[in-house]
Write a protein that holds these residues in place. Sequence first.
Motif, PDB file in Angstrom:
ATOM      1  N   GLU A 108      39.884  45.854  37.703  1.00 17.41           N
ATOM      2  CA  GLU A 108      40.011  45.755  39.155  1.00 17.41           C
ATOM      3  C   GLU A 108      38.623  45.840  39.756  1.00 17.41           C
ATOM      4  O   GLU A 108      37.720  46.433  39.156  1.00 17.41           O
ATOM      5  N   TRP A 129      40.372  40.125  36.784  1.00 14.40           N
ATOM      6  CA  TRP A 129      41.098  40.663  37.936  1.00 14.40           C
ATOM      7  C   TRP A 129      42.502  40.076  38.000  1.00 14.40           C
ATOM      8  O   TRP A 129      43.476  40.790  38.212  1.00 14.40           O
ATOM      9  N   SER A 174      43.584  50.503  42.311  1.00 20.36           N
ATOM     10  CA  SER A 174      44.700  51.197  41.661  1.00 20.36           C
ATOM     11  C   SER A 174      44.742  52.679  42.035  1.00 20.36           C
ATOM     12  O   SER A 174      45.760  53.337  41.845  1.00 20.36           O
ATOM     13  N   SER A 180      50.840  44.808  42.260  1.00 16.03           N
ATOM     14  CA  SER A 180      49.528  45.242  41.801  1.00 16.03           C
ATOM     15  C   SER A 180      48.457  44.441  42.523  1.00 16.03           C
ATOM     16  O   SER A 180      48.740  43.436  43.188  1.00 16.03           O
ATOM     17  N   PHE A 181      47.225  44.850  42.339  1.00 19.58           N
ATOM     18  CA  PHE A 181      46.126  44.090  42.920  1.00 19.58           C
ATOM     19  C   PHE A 181      46.107  42.688  42.347  1.00 19.58           C
ATOM     20  O   PHE A 181      45.913  41.709  43.080  1.00 19.58           O
ATOM     21  N   ARG A 214      38.646  52.282  42.936  1.00 16.05           N
ATOM     22  CA  ARG A 214      39.355  51.072  42.530  1.00 16.05           C
ATOM     23  C   ARG A 214      40.651  50.970  43.324  1.00 16.05           C
ATOM     24  O   ARG A 214      41.231  51.989  43.719  1.00 16.05           O
TER      25      ARG A 214
END
Length: 167
Positions: free
Chosen positions: A148, A142, A29, A109-110, A27
């Motif tokens: 994610e 998301w 993260s 963050s994503f 992922r």
Amino acid sequence: MESVGRSPGNSIEVVPVEIITKIFPARPSAVPGIREFVQECLAGAPLAEAEEREVGNTILRALLSAAGPSGVLEVSCRKYPQRVEFDVLPSRSEEPPPVPPRPDAPAASFAEWLAEALRSRGITKETAAEELGVSPKTMNRWLAGRTEPRLRDLRRIEDRFGDVRLH
């Protein structure tokens, strides 16, 4: 390093090697934790900052290629006296380890990156979901940071929106 003689002119070289392996969720993260692991393995290696960044970028590209159906990646580091080698493989493990909280992690963050990518291109989340082959519900998750994408999904995201910039 030690050489052991076998016969005149032939010898076997014995080289000490330290192997360190960690399993990471596949992922986005996990990228900061993987970078941290790589930096720990490179500690003491004679690399310039630009070379360390290139190693990190190379490993990120390998992560995208190695993302397998198990949802986890295995990153191994072999430390030799004069060099360090890395392997990035789909893990044989079925369960991804929990990602420990990172209080020192940067805010980007994503979810924030993806929202900005959509905003900057004037694309709705519904259109993005359709282009990426995911449901609008998945896209909402998301964007809200509740989930994610797996790395195999991240490849499609990068193909459509460019390099994911995670800190």
